[in-house]
Design an enzyme around this catalytic site. Structure first.
Site, PDB file in Angstrom:
ATOM      1  NE  ARG A   1      -3.486   2.763   0.709  1.00 21.56           N
ATOM      2  CZ  ARG A   1      -3.295   4.033   0.338  1.00 21.56           C
ATOM      3  NH1 ARG A   1      -2.240   4.386  -0.384  1.00 21.56           N
ATOM      4  NH2 ARG A   1      -4.171   4.952   0.677  1.00 21.56           N
TER       5      ARG A   1
ATOM      6  CG  HIS B   1      -1.047   6.565   1.881  1.00 25.75           C
ATOM      7  ND1 HIS B   1      -0.486   5.367   2.221  1.00 25.75           N
ATOM      8  CD2 HIS B   1      -2.131   6.700   2.707  1.00 25.75           C
ATOM      9  CE1 HIS B   1      -1.183   4.796   3.190  1.00 25.75           C
ATOM     10  NE2 HIS B   1      -2.190   5.579   3.510  1.00 25.75           N
TER      11      HIS B   1
ATOM     12  CG  HIS C   1      -4.867   9.281   5.260  1.00 22.46           C
ATOM     13  ND1 HIS C   1      -4.918   9.145   6.624  1.00 22.46           N
ATOM     14  CD2 HIS C   1      -4.320   8.118   4.791  1.00 22.46           C
ATOM     15  CE1 HIS C   1      -4.456   7.948   6.956  1.00 22.46           C
ATOM     16  NE2 HIS C   1      -4.076   7.298   5.882  1.00 22.46           N
TER      17      HIS C   1
ATOM     18  CD  GLU D   1      -3.788   3.822   8.023  1.00 15.04           C
ATOM     19  OE1 GLU D   1      -3.876   4.661   7.095  1.00 15.04           O
ATOM     20  OE2 GLU D   1      -3.027   2.841   7.961  1.00 15.04           O
TER      21      GLU D   1
ATOM     22  CG  HIS E   1       0.931   5.846   6.836  1.00 17.17           C
ATOM     23  ND1 HIS E   1       0.336   7.080   6.995  1.00 17.17           N
ATOM     24  CD2 HIS E   1      -0.058   5.015   6.403  1.00 17.17           C
ATOM     25  CE1 HIS E   1      -0.953   6.989   6.692  1.00 17.17           C
ATOM     26  NE2 HIS E   1      -1.217   5.751   6.319  1.00 17.17           N
TER      27      HIS E   1
ATOM     28  CD  GLU F   1      -7.246   3.152   1.496  1.00 12.83           C
ATOM     29  OE1 GLU F   1      -7.393   3.806   2.544  1.00 12.83           O
ATOM     30  OE2 GLU F   1      -6.162   2.663   1.157  1.00 12.83           O
TER      31      GLU F   1
HETATM   32 MN    MN Z   1      -3.186   5.341   5.392  1.00 16.82          MN
END
Ligand code: MN
Ligand code: MN
Length: 364
Positions: free
Chosen positions: A74, A77, A79, A83, A122, A145
Protein backbone atom coordinates in the site's frame (compact mmCIF):
# COMPACT_ATOMS: atom_id res chain seq x y z
CA UNK A 1 -45.27 -13.12 3.31
CA UNK A 2 -46.80 -13.77 -0.05
CA UNK A 3 -44.65 -11.54 -2.21
CA UNK A 4 -41.02 -11.62 -3.34
CA UNK A 5 -38.34 -12.22 -0.77
CA UNK A 6 -34.61 -12.91 -0.49
CA UNK A 7 -34.44 -15.84 1.90
CA UNK A 8 -30.64 -15.77 2.30
CA UNK A 9 -30.85 -12.15 3.50
CA UNK A 10 -33.87 -12.92 5.70
CA UNK A 11 -31.97 -15.72 7.47
CA UNK A 12 -29.21 -13.25 8.43
CA UNK A 13 -31.69 -10.76 9.95
CA UNK A 14 -34.16 -12.80 12.02
CA UNK A 15 -34.73 -9.89 14.43
CA UNK A 16 -35.72 -7.50 11.64
CA UNK A 17 -38.03 -10.09 10.07
CA UNK A 18 -39.80 -10.97 13.33
CA UNK A 19 -38.93 -8.21 15.84
CA UNK A 20 -39.09 -8.73 19.59
CA UNK A 21 -42.34 -7.26 21.03
CA UNK A 22 -40.18 -4.80 23.00
CA UNK A 23 -38.82 -3.28 19.77
CA UNK A 24 -40.66 -0.09 18.84
CA UNK A 25 -40.35 3.01 16.66
CA UNK A 26 -37.92 4.07 13.96
CA UNK A 27 -34.18 3.63 14.48
CA UNK A 28 -31.49 4.41 11.91
CA UNK A 29 -29.91 1.41 10.19
CA UNK A 30 -27.15 0.12 12.52
CA UNK A 31 -25.56 -2.53 10.32
CA UNK A 32 -23.57 -2.79 7.11
CA UNK A 33 -21.66 -5.83 5.84
CA UNK A 34 -18.25 -5.46 4.20
CA UNK A 35 -19.51 -8.26 1.93
CA UNK A 36 -22.02 -5.75 0.45
CA UNK A 37 -19.28 -3.35 -0.65
CA UNK A 38 -17.31 -2.87 -3.87
CA UNK A 39 -13.85 -4.47 -3.82
CA UNK A 40 -11.08 -2.41 -5.40
CA UNK A 41 -8.94 -5.19 -6.92
CA UNK A 42 -5.28 -4.41 -7.59
CA UNK A 43 -2.31 -6.57 -8.59
CA UNK A 44 -0.77 -6.53 -5.09
CA UNK A 45 -3.99 -6.88 -3.07
CA UNK A 46 -7.44 -5.36 -2.61
CA UNK A 47 -9.45 -2.97 -0.44
CA UNK A 48 -13.09 -2.25 0.38
CA UNK A 49 -14.66 0.33 2.68
CA UNK A 50 -17.63 1.08 4.93
CA UNK A 51 -18.02 4.84 5.35
CA UNK A 52 -20.84 7.31 5.94
CA UNK A 53 -21.81 6.67 2.28
CA UNK A 54 -22.62 3.01 3.09
CA UNK A 55 -23.81 3.43 6.71
CA UNK A 56 -25.11 7.03 7.04
CA UNK A 57 -25.38 6.98 10.85
CA UNK A 58 -21.62 6.28 11.18
CA UNK A 59 -20.33 9.86 11.16
CA UNK A 60 -17.50 9.42 13.69
CA UNK A 61 -15.44 6.62 12.12
CA UNK A 62 -14.99 4.97 8.71
CA UNK A 63 -13.20 1.70 7.94
CA UNK A 64 -11.31 -0.12 5.22
CA UNK A 65 -10.73 -3.86 5.00
CA UNK A 66 -7.46 -4.41 3.09
CA UNK A 67 -5.51 -7.41 1.82
CA UNK A 68 -1.87 -7.21 0.79
CA UNK A 69 -0.36 -10.22 -1.00
CA UNK A 70 3.17 -11.31 -0.05
CA UNK A 71 5.30 -8.31 -1.06
CA UNK A 72 2.16 -6.27 -1.90
CA UNK A 73 2.60 -2.58 -1.06
CA UNK A 74 0.00 0.00 0.00
CA UNK A 75 2.05 2.85 -1.36
CA UNK A 76 3.62 5.76 0.54
CA UNK A 77 0.79 8.20 1.29
CA UNK A 78 -0.86 10.42 3.88
CA UNK A 79 -4.35 11.71 4.65
CA UNK A 80 -6.38 14.24 6.67
CA UNK A 81 -7.61 11.59 9.12
CA UNK A 82 -5.74 9.55 11.73
CA UNK A 83 -5.48 5.81 10.94
CA UNK A 84 -5.95 3.06 13.56
CA UNK A 85 -5.49 -0.56 12.48
CA UNK A 86 -5.98 -4.12 13.69
CA UNK A 87 -4.16 -7.00 11.94
CA UNK A 88 -6.68 -9.76 11.07
CA UNK A 89 -4.19 -12.26 9.60
CA UNK A 90 -0.56 -12.40 8.49
CA UNK A 91 2.28 -9.93 8.91
CA UNK A 92 2.65 -6.27 7.87
CA UNK A 93 5.78 -4.11 7.53
CA UNK A 94 4.96 -0.46 8.33
CA UNK A 95 7.04 2.67 7.77
CA UNK A 96 6.42 6.31 8.75
CA UNK A 97 8.21 9.62 9.27
CA UNK A 98 6.99 12.41 11.56
CA UNK A 99 7.19 16.21 11.24
CA UNK A 100 10.34 16.25 13.38
CA UNK A 101 12.16 14.13 10.77
CA UNK A 102 12.02 11.09 13.06
CA UNK A 103 11.41 7.74 11.41
CA UNK A 104 9.64 4.52 12.31
CA UNK A 105 9.91 1.03 10.80
CA UNK A 106 8.24 -1.99 12.40
CA UNK A 107 6.50 -5.27 11.67
CA UNK A 108 3.19 -6.36 13.20
CA UNK A 109 1.16 -9.55 13.08
CA UNK A 110 -2.30 -10.95 13.84
CA UNK A 111 -3.89 -9.11 16.80
CA UNK A 112 -1.44 -6.17 16.74
CA UNK A 113 -2.34 -2.49 16.19
CA UNK A 114 -0.92 0.58 14.55
CA UNK A 115 -1.90 4.25 14.65
CA UNK A 116 -0.70 7.02 12.37
CA UNK A 117 -1.72 10.55 13.42
CA UNK A 118 -3.40 12.74 10.79
CA UNK A 119 -1.04 13.94 8.06
CA UNK A 120 1.82 11.56 8.92
CA UNK A 121 3.18 9.81 5.78
CA UNK A 122 3.30 6.02 5.93
CA UNK A 123 3.34 2.75 3.96
CA UNK A 124 2.19 -0.84 4.50
CA UNK A 125 3.53 -4.05 3.00
CA UNK A 126 2.42 -7.68 3.26
CA UNK A 127 5.29 -9.95 4.35
CA UNK A 128 5.80 -13.67 4.92
CA UNK A 129 4.26 -16.51 2.89
CA UNK A 130 0.67 -15.22 3.18
CA UNK A 131 0.99 -11.45 3.19
CA UNK A 132 -1.67 -9.88 5.42
CA UNK A 133 -5.26 -8.76 5.85
CA UNK A 134 -6.21 -5.97 8.27
CA UNK A 135 -8.89 -3.50 9.32
CA UNK A 136 -8.12 0.22 9.01
CA UNK A 137 -10.25 2.69 10.98
CA UNK A 138 -10.24 6.46 10.32
CA UNK A 139 -11.45 9.13 12.74
CA UNK A 140 -14.01 10.66 10.34
CA UNK A 141 -16.99 8.88 8.74
CA UNK A 142 -16.44 10.93 5.56
CA UNK A 143 -13.03 9.34 4.92
CA UNK A 144 -12.50 7.50 1.63
CA UNK A 145 -9.56 5.25 0.85
CA UNK A 146 -9.77 6.59 -2.71
CA UNK A 147 -9.06 10.18 -1.60
CA UNK A 148 -5.66 9.86 0.09
CA UNK A 149 -2.50 11.73 -0.92
CA UNK A 150 -0.32 9.28 -2.88
CA UNK A 151 3.37 9.75 -3.60
CA UNK A 152 3.03 8.51 -7.21
CA UNK A 153 -0.07 10.66 -7.86
CA UNK A 154 1.83 13.78 -6.77
CA UNK A 155 4.87 12.88 -8.87
CA UNK A 156 2.65 12.23 -11.91
CA UNK A 157 1.13 15.71 -11.53
CA UNK A 158 4.32 17.70 -10.98
CA UNK A 159 6.38 19.00 -13.92
CA UNK A 160 9.51 16.94 -14.56
CA UNK A 161 11.64 20.09 -14.46
CA UNK A 162 10.41 20.83 -10.93
CA UNK A 163 11.06 17.25 -9.79
CA UNK A 164 14.55 17.34 -11.34
CA UNK A 165 15.40 20.53 -9.41
CA UNK A 166 14.02 18.93 -6.23
CA UNK A 167 16.48 16.04 -6.39
CA UNK A 168 19.30 18.11 -7.95
CA UNK A 169 19.55 16.24 -11.22
CA UNK A 170 18.63 16.55 -14.90
CA UNK A 171 15.19 15.65 -16.31
CA UNK A 172 16.70 12.79 -18.39
CA UNK A 173 17.63 11.03 -15.09
CA UNK A 174 13.89 10.81 -14.16
CA UNK A 175 12.53 8.88 -17.19
CA UNK A 176 11.44 5.85 -15.02
CA UNK A 177 8.95 7.83 -12.93
CA UNK A 178 5.38 6.48 -12.97
CA UNK A 179 2.84 8.41 -15.05
CA UNK A 180 -0.11 7.64 -12.75
CA UNK A 181 -0.87 6.53 -9.20
CA UNK A 182 0.06 3.01 -8.05
CA UNK A 183 -2.07 2.78 -4.82
CA UNK A 184 -1.56 -0.98 -4.19
CA UNK A 185 1.08 -2.80 -6.23
CA UNK A 186 3.14 -6.00 -6.22
CA UNK A 187 6.55 -5.32 -4.74
CA UNK A 188 9.65 -7.32 -3.86
CA UNK A 189 9.74 -8.64 -0.26
CA UNK A 190 11.25 -6.06 2.12
CA UNK A 191 14.74 -6.58 3.54
CA UNK A 192 15.37 -7.79 7.10
CA UNK A 193 13.67 -5.54 9.66
CA UNK A 194 16.87 -4.57 11.49
CA UNK A 195 18.58 -3.64 8.21
CA UNK A 196 15.66 -1.32 7.29
CA UNK A 197 15.70 0.38 10.70
CA UNK A 198 18.24 3.06 9.84
CA UNK A 199 17.25 6.14 11.85
CA UNK A 200 18.22 9.52 10.41
CA UNK A 201 19.96 12.27 12.39
CA UNK A 202 16.78 13.03 14.40
CA UNK A 203 16.36 9.40 15.50
CA UNK A 204 13.10 7.47 15.75
CA UNK A 205 9.65 8.70 16.86
CA UNK A 206 9.30 9.14 20.66
CA UNK A 207 6.11 7.06 20.92
CA UNK A 208 5.84 3.93 18.73
CA UNK A 209 3.13 3.87 16.05
CA UNK A 210 2.53 0.14 16.76
CA UNK A 211 1.14 -1.68 19.80
CA UNK A 212 0.82 -5.35 20.85
CA UNK A 213 -2.75 -5.54 22.15
CA UNK A 214 -2.36 -9.05 23.56
CA UNK A 215 0.77 -8.26 25.60
CA UNK A 216 -1.57 -7.10 28.37
CA UNK A 217 -3.97 -9.54 30.10
CA UNK A 218 -7.68 -8.92 29.43
CA UNK A 219 -10.30 -7.83 31.96
CA UNK A 220 -12.02 -11.12 32.78
CA UNK A 221 -15.59 -11.58 33.87
CA UNK A 222 -18.03 -14.52 33.73
CA UNK A 223 -18.88 -15.28 30.12
CA UNK A 224 -15.97 -13.49 28.48
CA UNK A 225 -13.04 -11.10 28.48
CA UNK A 226 -12.19 -7.61 27.20
CA UNK A 227 -8.90 -6.03 26.12
CA UNK A 228 -9.11 -2.23 26.36
CA UNK A 229 -6.61 -0.07 24.50
CA UNK A 230 -6.56 3.72 24.39
CA UNK A 231 -4.06 6.57 24.81
CA UNK A 232 -3.33 5.38 28.37
CA UNK A 233 -1.28 2.42 27.07
CA UNK A 234 -0.83 3.44 23.43
CA UNK A 235 0.08 7.16 23.72
CA UNK A 236 -0.03 8.08 20.01
CA UNK A 237 -3.63 6.82 19.72
CA UNK A 238 -5.21 10.08 20.86
CA UNK A 239 -8.35 9.96 18.68
CA UNK A 240 -9.31 6.25 18.71
CA UNK A 241 -10.05 4.13 21.78
CA UNK A 242 -10.88 0.44 21.45
CA UNK A 243 -12.01 -2.71 23.20
CA UNK A 244 -11.67 -6.22 21.84
CA UNK A 245 -14.55 -8.21 23.33
CA UNK A 246 -14.81 -12.00 23.52
CA UNK A 247 -18.11 -13.54 24.63
CA UNK A 248 -18.45 -17.28 25.24
CA UNK A 249 -21.41 -19.25 23.83
CA UNK A 250 -24.54 -18.42 25.83
CA UNK A 251 -22.93 -15.26 27.23
CA UNK A 252 -23.56 -11.58 26.60
CA UNK A 253 -21.93 -8.16 26.72
CA UNK A 254 -24.07 -6.69 29.48
CA UNK A 255 -26.57 -3.80 29.26
CA UNK A 256 -24.43 -0.66 29.15
CA UNK A 257 -23.77 2.62 27.36
CA UNK A 258 -20.85 4.93 26.64
CA UNK A 259 -20.81 8.41 28.19
CA UNK A 260 -18.62 10.15 25.58
CA UNK A 261 -19.36 9.24 21.97
CA UNK A 262 -20.80 6.82 19.39
CA UNK A 263 -19.62 3.20 19.23
CA UNK A 264 -18.39 1.67 15.95
CA UNK A 265 -18.19 -2.14 15.85
CA UNK A 266 -16.47 -4.75 13.72
CA UNK A 267 -17.44 -8.41 14.10
CA UNK A 268 -14.39 -10.72 13.88
CA UNK A 269 -15.96 -14.14 14.44
CA UNK A 270 -19.17 -15.80 15.57
CA UNK A 271 -22.65 -14.30 15.44
CA UNK A 272 -24.47 -11.78 17.61
CA UNK A 273 -27.71 -10.04 18.38
CA UNK A 274 -27.57 -6.44 19.58
CA UNK A 275 -30.51 -4.69 21.22
CA UNK A 276 -30.38 -0.88 21.23
CA UNK A 277 -32.49 1.47 23.38
CA UNK A 278 -32.90 4.91 21.78
CA UNK A 279 -35.09 6.78 24.39
CA UNK A 280 -38.64 8.04 23.57
CA UNK A 281 -39.91 4.46 23.79
CA UNK A 282 -37.76 3.43 20.80
CA UNK A 283 -35.76 0.20 20.65
CA UNK A 284 -34.45 -2.07 17.89
CA UNK A 285 -32.63 -5.38 17.50
CA UNK A 286 -29.98 -6.15 14.88
CA UNK A 287 -28.12 -9.35 13.94
CA UNK A 288 -24.42 -9.56 13.04
CA UNK A 289 -22.03 -12.08 11.50
CA UNK A 290 -18.24 -12.05 11.04
CA UNK A 291 -17.22 -9.22 8.68
CA UNK A 292 -20.16 -6.95 9.60
CA UNK A 293 -19.99 -3.39 10.88
CA UNK A 294 -22.33 -2.33 13.69
CA UNK A 295 -23.00 1.09 15.17
CA UNK A 296 -24.51 2.56 18.35
CA UNK A 297 -25.28 6.31 18.32
CA UNK A 298 -24.22 8.27 21.44
CA UNK A 299 -25.32 7.49 24.22
CA UNK A 300 -27.89 4.78 23.48
CA UNK A 301 -28.16 1.79 25.84
CA UNK A 302 -27.31 -1.60 24.34
CA UNK A 303 -26.39 -5.24 24.92
CA UNK A 304 -24.78 -7.85 22.66
CA UNK A 305 -25.66 -11.54 22.92
CA UNK A 306 -23.62 -14.39 21.50
CA UNK A 307 -26.13 -16.23 19.28
CA UNK A 308 -23.70 -18.85 17.94
CA UNK A 309 -22.02 -22.06 19.08
CA UNK A 310 -18.49 -20.61 19.18
CA UNK A 311 -16.78 -17.62 20.80
CA UNK A 312 -18.10 -14.24 19.64
CA UNK A 313 -15.25 -11.76 18.99
CA UNK A 314 -15.79 -8.13 18.05
CA UNK A 315 -14.14 -4.71 18.29
CA UNK A 316 -15.78 -1.69 19.93
CA UNK A 317 -14.21 1.54 18.67
CA UNK A 318 -14.68 5.15 19.76
CA UNK A 319 -13.47 8.51 18.43
CA UNK A 320 -11.93 9.35 21.78
CA UNK A 321 -8.64 9.21 23.66
CA UNK A 322 -10.21 7.17 26.45
CA UNK A 323 -12.42 4.09 26.63
CA UNK A 324 -15.40 4.55 28.96
CA UNK A 325 -18.59 2.60 29.61
CA UNK A 326 -21.37 2.63 32.19
CA UNK A 327 -22.88 -0.64 33.36
CA UNK A 328 -26.63 -0.68 34.05
CA UNK A 329 -26.11 -3.39 36.65
CA UNK A 330 -23.27 -1.63 38.48
CA UNK A 331 -25.21 1.65 38.47
CA UNK A 332 -28.13 -0.01 40.20
CA UNK A 333 -25.98 -1.93 42.74
CA UNK A 334 -24.37 1.40 43.73
CA UNK A 335 -27.71 3.22 44.14
CA UNK A 336 -29.59 3.18 47.50
CA UNK A 337 -31.84 0.12 47.62
CA UNK A 338 -35.07 2.00 48.57
CA UNK A 339 -34.65 4.20 45.52
CA UNK A 340 -34.13 1.17 43.25
CA UNK A 341 -37.17 -0.50 44.91
CA UNK A 342 -39.32 2.56 44.18
CA UNK A 343 -38.42 2.21 40.46
CA UNK A 344 -38.32 -1.55 39.85
CA UNK A 345 -40.30 -3.14 42.70
CA UNK A 346 -39.23 -5.06 45.80
CA UNK A 347 -38.15 -8.35 44.23
CA UNK A 348 -35.79 -6.82 41.62
CA UNK A 349 -34.33 -4.43 44.22
CA UNK A 350 -33.64 -7.29 46.66
CA UNK A 351 -31.98 -9.29 43.88
CA UNK A 352 -29.78 -6.36 42.81
CA UNK A 353 -28.75 -5.70 46.43
CA UNK A 354 -27.19 -9.19 46.55
CA UNK A 355 -25.15 -8.82 43.31
CA UNK A 356 -21.43 -7.96 43.31
CA UNK A 357 -20.90 -4.20 42.94
CA UNK A 358 -17.95 -4.58 40.58
CA UNK A 359 -18.41 -3.88 36.87
CA UNK A 360 -18.90 -7.02 34.79
CA UNK A 361 -18.39 -6.23 31.14
CA UNK A 362 -19.60 -9.69 30.13
CA UNK A 363 -22.08 -12.07 31.75
CA UNK A 364 -22.38 -15.85 31.43
MN1 MN B 1 -3.19 5.34 5.39
MN1 MN C 1 -20.87 -0.77 23.88
Amino acid sequence: MLGPRNEAVQRQHPDLLAPAPTDHGTLPNLKFAFDQTHTRLEVGGWSREVTVRELPVATTLAAVNMRLNPGGVRELHWHKQAEWAYVLEGRVRVTAVDAGGRDFVDEVERGDLWYFPAGIPHSLQGVGPDGAEFLLVFDDGEFSENSTFLLTDWVAHTPRAVLARHVETGEEQLRDLPGREKYIFAGPPPGPLEAERMPGPAGTVPHPFTHRLHDEPPLKSPGGRVWVVDATDFPVSTTVAAALVEVEPGGMRELHWHPTTDEWQYYLSGSARMGVFAAEGKAGTFDYQAGDVGYVPFPMGHYVENTGDGTLRYLELFRSSKFADLSLRQWLTLTPEPLVRAHLGASAAALLARLPREKRQTLA
